[in-house]
Design an enzyme around this catalytic site. Structure first.
Site, mmCIF file in Angstrom:
data_model
loop_
_atom_site.group_PDB
_atom_site.id
_atom_site.type_symbol
_atom_site.label_atom_id
_atom_site.label_comp_id
_atom_site.label_asym_id
_atom_site.label_seq_id
_atom_site.Cartn_x
_atom_site.Cartn_y
_atom_site.Cartn_z
ATOM 1 N N ASN A 234 0.846 -1.198 0.000
ATOM 2 C CA ASN A 234 0.000 0.000 0.000
ATOM 3 C C ASN A 234 0.879 1.245 0.000
ATOM 4 O OD1 ASN A 234 -2.282 -1.793 0.711
ATOM 5 N ND2 ASN A 234 -1.151 -1.931 2.630
ATOM 6 N N GLU A 266 8.697 -4.467 -0.736
ATOM 7 C CA GLU A 266 7.547 -3.557 -0.699
ATOM 8 C C GLU A 266 7.974 -2.112 -0.947
ATOM 9 O OE1 GLU A 266 5.002 -5.189 -0.943
ATOM 10 O OE2 GLU A 266 5.541 -7.072 0.030
ATOM 11 N N HIS A 269 8.136 -1.461 -4.587
ATOM 12 C CA HIS A 269 6.786 -1.263 -5.143
ATOM 13 C C HIS A 269 6.303 0.182 -5.005
ATOM 14 C CE1 HIS A 269 5.350 -5.146 -6.364
ATOM 15 N NE2 HIS A 269 5.398 -5.710 -5.181
HETATM 16 ZN ZN ZN Z 1 5.057 -7.633 -4.373
#
Ligand code: ZN
Length: 793
Positions: A234, A266, A269
Site C-alpha cells: 500500500n 515492498e 513497489h
Molecule cells: Zn510484491
C-alpha cells in the site's frame, strides 16, 4: 466507523466525467442506503451477483455521485477490511489487492482507474488511525468520537488504498526528510528496529537508484498480528505479517533475511507498482518480478555479507524453474480475463521467473543501461499506468540493444528451454528444446544469451535456433550458464558429467548450485538416473559450500517427504549430512558470515528429521530453548517432537498458544509438525484453525507437515475435512491455493485417483489453474517416488 461493533457507516463522493450509460460502480458485500447525483436523490440497484452498483441518471458531463452505505466487518475473514486479532483486542485493517476495494467502498476497482483520495475517518476516542498519507486534521466529532482527516493522496489505484484503526505504538526515524514509521500493537514497537532500519535505508537508496523522489511525506510499516500473506505495498503504508516486520536479532538468519527482504520488496513497489502501475492484471508480473528482483539487488547492496544471490537461487530461481516446467504453466505475461483469474497469477511464475528474466536482461544490457532504462520508464509513466512493452522500449533505448525481442520471447511463451551440450573434437554442440517435467515434447525455441567456460577460456554465444556449433576445445572443462544468469537448464552428456564431477571442487558456488538444481529437475523428468543425482549429492558432501548445502538439503527434504524408504536417499545421507555438519560446526563460530547460520539451520533441522540418534541429540537441547542460538531452535523443536512424541505435544502446543512472537512460534510449529505419530500431526493441523492461535499461523502446519513422510495420511485426511472451511477463511485469496499447492502434491502421493476425485466439480472450477497445477505436481511426485523406490538406475 464504530470500532467496537466493527461496523462502517460510509459516505463516498466520486466526481465522474464522461459517465458511461448505464453507469455502474464495483461494489460487493456492502449495503447501499442512498445515492444522489449532483445533490439530487438517484435511483440505484445493487447487483450482488455481478458485484455492481448501477446508478440511474448520471449525466455525461462532470457530476458528483454521492453514496451512503454501510458494512458489517465479518469475524471470519482475514482479507478485505478485517479484524486482525490479538489478545482480547483487534486492529481493523484493509488488504485490498487485487479486488477487495469494492468490498470496502463503491468504486471503479481496476488498476488503470486511478483517483485522488481524500479520506476522513471518524471513530471512538482513544484509538489511532493510519492511512496512506499523514493526518492533517484531528477534531472532536462529539459523542466520544474523533475525526481524522488525511492528506489527499496522489493519483493512485484503488487496490493500494489502506487504512487501519486500533491501538498502536509507533517508532519513527527520518531519512531524506521522509518519516519512516513502524506501527505495532502495544508492547511490540521495540521489535521493529531491523525492519525500520532496512526500510529507511532502502527508501533512500532507491531514490538514488531510480533518480525519482519518493512522492509521499511518510512511509509506514504496519505490523498486523493476523495477516494472510507476507506483506503488501500500500502506497505510504506497507502492511505486513509480524514475523516479517517484528523480527529481532534473536531470530534465525533465515527469518531476519526474509523479513528484511520483504520490506525491501515492498519499498521497491512504492515506485514500481504504486507510482507506475500496470494497466491490467495481465502485467501483474511486471510489478512482482521487478520488486522481487530489486529486493535482492538492493538488499545485496545494503547487506553485502548476506549472499543474497545465493538466496535468490534457493528461494526464487529453483521454484520458478520447477513450476515453469509443468505442462500447465502459463507465460509470465498471460491473458487475464477477469479478476478471479488474476488471482491465480500471484505465483512463482510471476514473481520468480519474471525476476530471473529481469536478471538475465540486466546481464544482457549491462547494469547501468538497465538502471537508466528503468529510471526513464518511471519518469515517463509517473502517476499513471504502463505495460511491459513500455519497459522493454525504455531498456532498448537506454542500451541500444533489441531488448523487446528477447523480452517478448521469454515473457509471452510458457516454459523455458533445456540446452543440451556436448563437446566433440574441436567444437561444442548446443541444442535446445522446451523442458517439461512430464517429459512431453513441446515446441519452443528461445533467444538464449549463453555464457560458457571451456578449457579455461570464457566465451558467449547467442543460441536462437534449435542447434548450433561453437568452435572451442573442451577436453578438460566445460561449463554453461556461468554464475547462473540464464533462465534455462543445461543437460550434459555422460562425458560432460564426468568432467563436472572431476572439476567439482574447482567450480564456484553459484555454478555448483546450478548444476544441482538442474540435476534435481532432470531427476523429476526422468532424464538422469537417481544414481547420478546421488553421486553429485555426495560430491556436495565432500565439498562444503554453504549455499549449495542449503539448496541440496532442501531437495533432500522434498525427496524424503515423498520417498523416505528409498535406498538411494538413505544411502547418500551419511555422505552428506555428517561431513557437512563437521565442516560447518553445530555452534556459531566467531566472525563467520551471517548466512552460515542458515546453512546450520537447514542441515541440523533436516538431519534431525531423518536420523533418530541425531534427533535425540537435538532433543536434549530443547530444555534451554529460549537461550539457544536462533539457528538451532527449529532442529531442537524437531528433535524434541520426534524423540518424545506425545510427551512433547502438550508443551509444544502450549508454547504455540502463548508465545507472543510469531518468529518464535514458527520454530515451535517445526516441532509440532515433525511427530512420527500421525494423529499428533493431526492435532497440530486442527490447532492452526482452532481460533486458539493467531490466524497468521494457519499456514505453518500445512506447509511444514507436508515435509513429514509419517504425516501423509493425517495431512490428506485433514485437507479433505477442512479444505472448504479454510478456503472461506481466506476469502478465496490466492494464499489459500499457494498452501494447497505446497501440501497436496506431497501428501497426495500414493492416492492420485482419490485426490483427483476430491478436486473435481466446484473445487476444480473455483481453483482454476491452481488445481490443474496441484494435480500435475502430484503426478510428477508419484512417478518420482516409484523411480526412487526402484533404486539407482
Ligand atoms: Zn510484491
Amino acid at each position: 466507523m464504530d470500532f467496537a461493533r466493527a461496523h462502517v457507516e460510509g459516505k463516498i463522493g466520486i466526481t465522474v466525467r464522461g459517465a458511461a450509460k448505464p453507469f455502474a460502480l464495483d461494489a460487493s458485500q456492502l449495503s447501499v442506503n442512498s445515492v444522489s447525483v449532483n445533490g439530487r436523490p438517484a435511483r440505484f440497484a445493487l447487483d450482488g451477483k455481478r458485484a455492481k452498483l448501477k446508478i440511474l441518471g448520471v449525466p455525461p458531463r462532470e457530476s458528483l455521485v454521492e453514496i451512503d452505505y454501510s458494512k458489517q466487518v465479518s469475524d471470519d475473514v482475514i482479507f478485505g477490511l478485517y479484524k486482525s486479532k490479538y489478545a482480547k483486542d483487534y486492529i481493523l485493517a484493509t488488504d485490498l489487492e487485487p479486488a477487495e476495494a469494492r468490498t470496502v467502498f463503491p468504486c471503479v476497482d481496476e488498476p488503470a482507474y486511478k483517483a485522488v483520495f481524500r479520506l476522513k475517518v471518524t471513530t471512538e476516542n482513544g484509538l489511532g488511525a493510519i492511512a496512506n498519507t499523514p493526518i492533517v486534521g484531528k477534531e472532536s466529532a462529539g459523542g466520544g468520537r474523533t475525526t481524522y482527516t488525511f492528506q489527499e493522496t496522489p493519483r493512485m489505484s484503488t487496490y493500494l488504498l489502506f487504512f487501519a484503526i486500533g491501538r498502536f505504538e509507533e517508532v519513527k526515524v527520518a531519512t531524506d526528510g521522509i518519516d519512516v514509521i513502524a506501527a505495532t500493537r502495544p508492547g511490540q514497537s521495540q521489535n521493529s528496529r531491523i525492519a525500520l532500519e532496512i526500510t529507511a535505508q532502502s527508501l533512500s537508496e532507491y531514490q538514488r537508484y531510480f533518480g525519482v523522489p519518493y512522492p509521499l511525506k511518510k512511509l509506514h510499516i504496519v505490523a498486523l498480528p493476523e495477516y494472510h500473506t507476507g506483506a503488501m505495498e500500500n502506497w505510504g503504508a506497507i502492511s505486513s505479517r509480524e514475523s516479517y516486520a517484528l523480527v529481532t536479532e534473536d531470530a534465525s538468519f533465515t527469518q531476519r533475511n526474509r523479513g528484511a527482504t520483504s520490506m525491501v520488496h515492498e519499498v521497491a513497489h512504492q515506485w514500481f507498482g504504486d507510482l507506475v502501475t500496470m494497466k491490467w492484471w495481465d502485467d501483474l508480473w511486471l510489478n512482482e518480478s521487478f520488486a522481487t528482483f530489486m529486493s535482492y539487488k538492493m538488499t545485496d547492496r545494503l547487506r553485502p555479507d548476506w549472499e543474497m544471490w545465493g538466496i535468490f537461487f534457493r528461494d526464487e530461481g529453483f521454484h520458478a524453474l520447477n513450476l515453469d516446467a509443468l505442462s500447465t504453466t502459463h507465460p509470465v505475461h498471460g491473458h487475464v480475463r477477469d479478476v478471479a483469474e488474476s488471482m491465480h497469477t500471484f505465483d512463482q511464475i510471476s514473481y520468480g521467473k519474471g525476476a530471473c528474466v529481469l536478471r538475465m536482461l540486466e546481464a544482457y544490457v549491462g547494469e547501468e543501461a538497465f538502471r537508466k532504462g528503468v529510471s526513464d520508464y518511471l519518469k515517463r509513466f509517473s502517476f499513471s499506468n504502463a505495460s511491459g512493452k513500455d519497459l522493454w522500449d525504455a531498456l532498448g533505448r537506454a542500451s541500444g540493444l533489441s531488448v523487446s525481442r528477447v523480452a517478448r520471447e521469454w515473457l509471452t511463451k510458457p516454459g523455458y528451454p533445456v540446452v543440451r551440450v556436448a563437446a566433440r573434437g574441436g567444437s561444442i554442440e548446443l541444442g535446445q528444446s522446451r523442458f517439461t517435467l512430464s517429459g512431453e515434447r513441446a515446441p519452443g525455441v528461445w533467444p538464449i544469451p549463453i555464457s560458457l567456460r571451456a578449457d579455461g577460456g570464457e566465451m558467449s554465444a547467442f543460441l536462437d535456433r534449435r542447434r548450433m556449433r561453437v568452435k572451442a576445445r573442451a577436453d578438460g572443462e566445460l561449463l554453461l550458464n556461468l554464475d547462473r544468469t540464464g533462465f534455462y537448464t543445461t543437460l550434459y552428456d555422460g562425458a560432460g558429467y564426468e568432467r563436472l564431477a572431476d572439476n567439482f571442487s574447482r567450480i564456484g558456488p553459484h555454478d555448483r548450485a546450478g548444476i544441482m538444481y538442474d540435476l534435481y529437475l532432470f531427476l523429476q523428468a526422468g532424464l538422469v538416473r537417481p544414481g547420478l543425482y546421488a553421486r553429485f549429492v555426495a560430491l556436495c558432501g565432500a565439498n562444503p559450500d554453504p549455499m549449495t548445502t542449503q539448496i541440496v538439503t532442501e531437495q533432500l527434504m522434498r525427496l524424503t517427504a515423498i520417498a523416505n524408504e528409498s535406498s538411494v536417499i538413505k544411502d547418500v545421507e551419511p555422505e552428506f549430512y555428517p561431513p557437512l555438519l563437521r565442516a560447518f560446526g553445530e555452534e556459531p563460530r566467531p566472525g563467520e558470515p551471517p548466512y552460515m547460520g542458515a546453512t546450520r539451520e537447514y542441515l541440523t533441522s533436516q538431519y534431525a528429521s531423518v536420523d533418530d540418534s541425531y534427533a535425540r541429540k537435538m532433543a536434549s537441547r530443547f530444555e534451554r530453548f529460549a537461550d539457544l542460538d536462533a539457528n538451532l531452535k527449529s532442529a531442537a523443536a524437531i528433535g524434541y517432537a520426534m524423540t518424545d512424541g506425545p510427551r512433547a505435544e502438550k508443551r509444544l502446543q502450549d508454547m504455540a498458544r502463548t508465545l507472543q512472537g510469531e518468529v518464535d512460534r514458527a520454530n515451535i510449529y517445526e516441532g509440532l509438525c515433525a511427530f512420527k505419530e500421525p494423529d499428533l500431526v493431526g492435532h497440530t493441523l486442527e490447532l492452526g484453525m482452532s481460533g486458539q492461535v493467531s490466524r497468521s499461523d494457519s499456514g505453518y502446519p500445512l506447509i511444514l507437515s507436508a515435509f513429514n513422510p509419517y504425516a501423509r495420511d493425517a495431512l490428506w485426511d485433514w485437507i479433505t475435512k477442512r479444505y472448504d472451511a479454510m478456503r472461506e477463511m481466506y476469502a478465496g485469496s490466492q494464499q489459500f491455493y499457494l498452501y494447497m499447492i505446497g501440501a497436496i502434491p506431497m501428501c497426495g502421493v500414493g492416492r492420485e485417483a482419490e485426490v483427483r476425485a476430491f478436486l473435481s466439480g466446484r473445487r476444480a472450477r473455483d481453483g482454476g489453474s491452481s488445481v490443474t497445477r496441484i494435480l500435475e505436481l502430484l503426478h510428477i511426485n508419484s512417478r518420482m517416488r516409484k523411480r526412487l523406490l526402484k533404486g539407482k538406475n
